[in-house]
Design a protein around this motif. Structure first.
Motif, PDB file in Angstrom:
ATOM      1  N   ARG A  77      17.196  -6.270   3.855  1.00  0.00           N
ATOM      2  CA  ARG A  77      17.346  -5.094   4.950  1.00  0.00           C
ATOM      3  C   ARG A  77      16.807  -4.296   4.372  1.00  0.00           C
ATOM      4  O   ARG A  77      17.089  -3.379   3.302  1.00  0.00           O
ATOM      5  CB  ARG A  77      18.620  -4.919   5.361  1.00  0.00           C
ATOM      6  N   VAL A  78      15.434  -3.857   4.754  1.00  0.00           N
ATOM      7  CA  VAL A  78      14.630  -2.409   4.225  1.00  0.00           C
ATOM      8  C   VAL A  78      14.421  -1.618   5.711  1.00  0.00           C
ATOM      9  O   VAL A  78      13.551  -1.930   6.414  1.00  0.00           O
ATOM     10  CB  VAL A  78      13.269  -2.914   3.625  1.00  0.00           C
ATOM     11  N   VAL A  79      14.815  -0.510   5.471  1.00  0.00           N
ATOM     12  CA  VAL A  79      14.701   0.437   6.524  1.00  0.00           C
ATOM     13  C   VAL A  79      13.957   1.617   6.122  1.00  0.00           C
ATOM     14  O   VAL A  79      14.129   2.409   5.314  1.00  0.00           O
ATOM     15  CB  VAL A  79      16.003   1.050   7.403  1.00  0.00           C
ATOM     16  N   LEU A  80      12.774   1.716   6.621  1.00  0.00           N
ATOM     17  CA  LEU A  80      11.663   2.853   6.196  1.00  0.00           C
ATOM     18  C   LEU A  80      12.065   4.004   6.692  1.00  0.00           C
ATOM     19  O   LEU A  80      12.576   4.167   7.758  1.00  0.00           O
ATOM     20  CB  LEU A  80      10.244   2.371   6.607  1.00  0.00           C
ATOM     21  N   PRO A  81      11.910   5.180   5.714  1.00  0.00           N
ATOM     22  CA  PRO A  81      12.214   6.573   6.343  1.00  0.00           C
ATOM     23  C   PRO A  81      11.441   6.905   7.570  1.00  0.00           C
ATOM     24  O   PRO A  81      10.251   6.637   7.659  1.00  0.00           O
ATOM     25  CB  PRO A  81      11.956   7.390   5.158  1.00  0.00           C
ATOM     26  N   HIS A  82      12.169   7.626   8.262  1.00  0.00           N
ATOM     27  CA  HIS A  82      11.554   8.249   9.569  1.00  0.00           C
ATOM     28  C   HIS A  82      10.343   9.554   9.033  1.00  0.00           C
ATOM     29  O   HIS A  82      10.934   9.916   8.044  1.00  0.00           O
ATOM     30  CB  HIS A  82      12.345   8.941  10.534  1.00  0.00           C
ATOM     31  N   ALA A  83       9.519   9.553   9.773  1.00  0.00           N
ATOM     32  CA  ALA A  83       8.612  10.522   9.368  1.00  0.00           C
ATOM     33  C   ALA A  83       9.275  11.873   9.016  1.00  0.00           C
ATOM     34  O   ALA A  83       8.690  12.714   8.084  1.00  0.00           O
ATOM     35  CB  ALA A  83       7.294  10.904  10.455  1.00  0.00           C
ATOM     36  N   THR A  84      10.399  12.193   9.975  1.00  0.00           N
ATOM     37  CA  THR A  84      11.071  13.546   9.620  1.00  0.00           C
ATOM     38  C   THR A  84      11.668  13.603   8.381  1.00  0.00           C
ATOM     39  O   THR A  84      12.024  14.715   7.779  1.00  0.00           O
ATOM     40  CB  THR A  84      11.849  13.929  10.509  1.00  0.00           C
ATOM     41  N   ASP A  85      11.912  12.505   7.681  1.00  0.00           N
ATOM     42  CA  ASP A  85      12.670  12.406   6.382  1.00  0.00           C
ATOM     43  C   ASP A  85      11.820  12.398   5.060  1.00  0.00           C
ATOM     44  O   ASP A  85      12.387  12.149   4.149  1.00  0.00           O
ATOM     45  CB  ASP A  85      13.795  11.064   6.263  1.00  0.00           C
ATOM     46  N   ILE A  86      10.396  12.496   5.415  1.00  0.00           N
ATOM     47  CA  ILE A  86       9.623  12.494   4.035  1.00  0.00           C
ATOM     48  C   ILE A  86       9.213  13.885   3.799  1.00  0.00           C
ATOM     49  O   ILE A  86       8.754  14.649   4.697  1.00  0.00           O
ATOM     50  CB  ILE A  86       8.422  11.594   4.572  1.00  0.00           C
ATOM     51  N   VAL A 145       9.936  10.625  -1.016  1.00  0.00           N
ATOM     52  CA  VAL A 145       8.713  11.158  -1.370  1.00  0.00           C
ATOM     53  C   VAL A 145       7.785   9.870  -0.883  1.00  0.00           C
ATOM     54  O   VAL A 145       8.314   8.725  -1.380  1.00  0.00           O
ATOM     55  CB  VAL A 145       8.566  11.316  -2.885  1.00  0.00           C
ATOM     56  N   TRP A 146       6.585  10.117  -0.430  1.00  0.00           N
ATOM     57  CA  TRP A 146       5.871   8.862  -0.136  1.00  0.00           C
ATOM     58  C   TRP A 146       4.478   8.905  -0.713  1.00  0.00           C
ATOM     59  O   TRP A 146       3.923  10.115  -1.071  1.00  0.00           O
ATOM     60  CB  TRP A 146       5.409   9.025   1.394  1.00  0.00           C
ATOM     61  N   VAL A 147       4.027   7.643  -1.374  1.00  0.00           N
ATOM     62  CA  VAL A 147       3.127   7.653  -2.103  1.00  0.00           C
ATOM     63  C   VAL A 147       2.177   6.528  -1.667  1.00  0.00           C
ATOM     64  O   VAL A 147       2.628   5.663  -1.493  1.00  0.00           O
ATOM     65  CB  VAL A 147       3.372   7.344  -3.695  1.00  0.00           C
ATOM     66  N   GLY A 183       0.869  -1.187   0.004  1.00  0.00           N
ATOM     67  CA  GLY A 183      -0.023   0.004  -0.074  1.00  0.00           C
ATOM     68  C   GLY A 183       0.811   1.209   0.000  1.00  0.00           C
ATOM     69  O   GLY A 183       0.236   2.331  -0.058  1.00  0.00           O
ATOM     70  N   ALA A 184       2.129   1.176  -0.133  1.00  0.00           N
ATOM     71  CA  ALA A 184       3.127   2.360  -0.162  1.00  0.00           C
ATOM     72  C   ALA A 184       4.283   2.367  -0.793  1.00  0.00           C
ATOM     73  O   ALA A 184       4.668   1.053  -0.925  1.00  0.00           O
ATOM     74  CB  ALA A 184       3.191   2.522   1.660  1.00  0.00           C
ATOM     75  N   LEU A 185       4.610   3.342  -1.443  1.00  0.00           N
ATOM     76  CA  LEU A 185       5.869   3.621  -2.072  1.00  0.00           C
ATOM     77  C   LEU A 185       6.931   4.645  -1.517  1.00  0.00           C
ATOM     78  O   LEU A 185       6.018   5.665  -1.466  1.00  0.00           O
ATOM     79  CB  LEU A 185       5.535   3.553  -3.494  1.00  0.00           C
ATOM     80  N   TYR A 186       8.036   4.537  -1.228  1.00  0.00           N
ATOM     81  CA  TYR A 186       8.961   5.626  -0.802  1.00  0.00           C
ATOM     82  C   TYR A 186       9.971   5.587  -1.941  1.00  0.00           C
ATOM     83  O   TYR A 186      10.517   4.855  -2.503  1.00  0.00           O
ATOM     84  CB  TYR A 186       9.416   5.173   0.319  1.00  0.00           C
ATOM     85  N   MET A 187      10.202   6.993  -2.180  1.00  0.00           N
ATOM     86  CA  MET A 187      11.132   7.348  -3.502  1.00  0.00           C
ATOM     87  C   MET A 187      12.166   8.428  -3.001  1.00  0.00           C
ATOM     88  O   MET A 187      11.735   9.310  -2.277  1.00  0.00           O
ATOM     89  CB  MET A 187      10.310   7.481  -4.651  1.00  0.00           C
ATOM     90  N   LYS A 188      13.279   8.258  -3.437  1.00  0.00           N
ATOM     91  CA  LYS A 188      14.503   9.062  -3.036  1.00  0.00           C
ATOM     92  C   LYS A 188      14.940   9.558  -4.354  1.00  0.00           C
ATOM     93  O   LYS A 188      15.266   8.707  -5.424  1.00  0.00           O
ATOM     94  CB  LYS A 188      15.538   8.530  -2.000  1.00  0.00           C
ATOM     95  N   ASN A 189      15.203  10.925  -4.408  1.00  0.00           N
ATOM     96  CA  ASN A 189      15.881  11.291  -5.719  1.00  0.00           C
ATOM     97  C   ASN A 189      14.741  11.310  -6.768  1.00  0.00           C
ATOM     98  O   ASN A 189      15.042  10.931  -7.960  1.00  0.00           O
ATOM     99  CB  ASN A 189      16.970  10.632  -6.174  1.00  0.00           C
ATOM    100  N   ARG A 190      13.406  11.666  -6.352  1.00  0.00           N
ATOM    101  CA  ARG A 190      12.451  11.497  -7.194  1.00  0.00           C
ATOM    102  C   ARG A 190      11.453  12.718  -6.986  1.00  0.00           C
ATOM    103  O   ARG A 190      11.088  13.093  -5.783  1.00  0.00           O
ATOM    104  CB  ARG A 190      11.708  10.387  -7.023  1.00  0.00           C
TER     105      ARG A 190
END
Length: 284
Positions: free
Chosen positions: A264-273, A130-132, A113-120
């Motif tokens: 190993r998948v570490v999801l971003p902290h809320a402050t990093d979104i 970026v959270w989608v 249900g969620a996608l996190y993207m960096k350099n996007r």
């Protein structure tokens, strides 16, 4: 189909058949090419379950978007934990895909249900994500992110029908059965596992064409080693000053190998979104 058009435009913004073998397999087992073995449909529909039992693997992806004679291809590599239903991909964009000669690879973290993207996304700081919400994307993130979630690609096969055995081949050194058929997004959405259901239901409602031709390659243990899926829809366009639909085809190929590899998948902290305005980002 304006909504999916915008989702695909985002995918293009990110970046913009196998031979049949007749006779016998290498093990001497007779292969009835061109027929529909009784267990073919079942084997393909249970591909997602087999991946979950396998635990994890490395993955490679390729997504080719073709529209109006122009083709754009985005490639990626990464790993996926099928039991935890999360993974990471590093996507490589083609030249000029983001309006520049070169662009940093995009990092994607995939979860139900969620996608996190960096350099996007233009204007997004380099250290932000970026959270989608993929359940709110018209395509359920089947094409928006520039790669299809490996487990969702397998879940999509739950709607498979008219499956035929093409032949026995080799993928990454593994002996596989090559199956070809058509799956239906709406049917898959109703028979998929709960974590994938939201995204597939969104796609079922967003695509005007829900039938998806596919090629699936399963090894002797029933593990999905490669799957190629072709999505087709109409994109809004302008011809001669008049609005006219343009056929868009997206071919997504996902390969699985090195099963059991650590993930190993570490999801971003809320402050990093990133919460500010995004000029170009995935989604409608």
């Amino acid at each position: 189909m304006g909504q999916v058009s915008r989702a695909t435009a985002a995918a293009v913004g990110l970046g913009m058949c196998a031979t049949a073998l007749a006779g016998c397999s290498g093990s001497g087992e007779a292969v009835e090419v061109g027929t529909a073995p009784r267990d073919a449909d079942r084997a393909v529909r249970q591909a997602a379950d087999a991946l979950v039992r396998a635990g994890s693997s490395k993955v490679r992806t390729s997504m080719e978007t073709a529209s109006g004679g122009t083709k754009v291809t985005i490639t990626g590599t990464g790993s996926f934990d099928y039991a935890a239903r999360r993974g990471s991909l590093r996507l490589v964009l083609p030249p000029d895909a983001a309006g520049a000669a070169e662009h940093a690879p995009v990092t994607e973290l995939l979860t139900p249900g969620a996608l996190y993207m960096k350099n996007r996304g233009e204007g997004v700081p380099a250290d932000k994500w970026v959270w989608v919400d993929t359940t709110r994307l018209p395509d359920g993130n089947l094409v928006t992110g520039g790669a299809t979630d490996p487990l969702v690609a397998a879940e999509l096969l739950r709607g498979a029908r008219d499956v035929r055995l093409v032949g026995v081949e080799t993928v990454d050194g593994a002996r596989v059965r090559h199956y070809r058929g058509v799956t239906d997004i709406a049917r898959a959405a109703e028979t998929s596992s709960v974590p994938a259901r939201g995204s597939l239901r969104a796609a079922a409602g967003g695509f005007s064409v829900t039938r998806v031709p596919f090629d699936a390659y399963l090894d002797d243990a029933g593990l999905l080693r490669k799957v190629r899926q072709r999505f087709t829809f109409a994109n809004a366009g302008v011809a001669g000053g008049q609005s006219a639909p343009t056929a868009v085809t997206v071919v997504s190929t996902t390969g699985m190998y090195s099963f059991g590899a650590p993930v190993r998948v570490v999801l971003p902290h809320a402050t990093d979104i990133y919460t500010g305005k995004i000029v170009s980002a995935a989604g409608p």
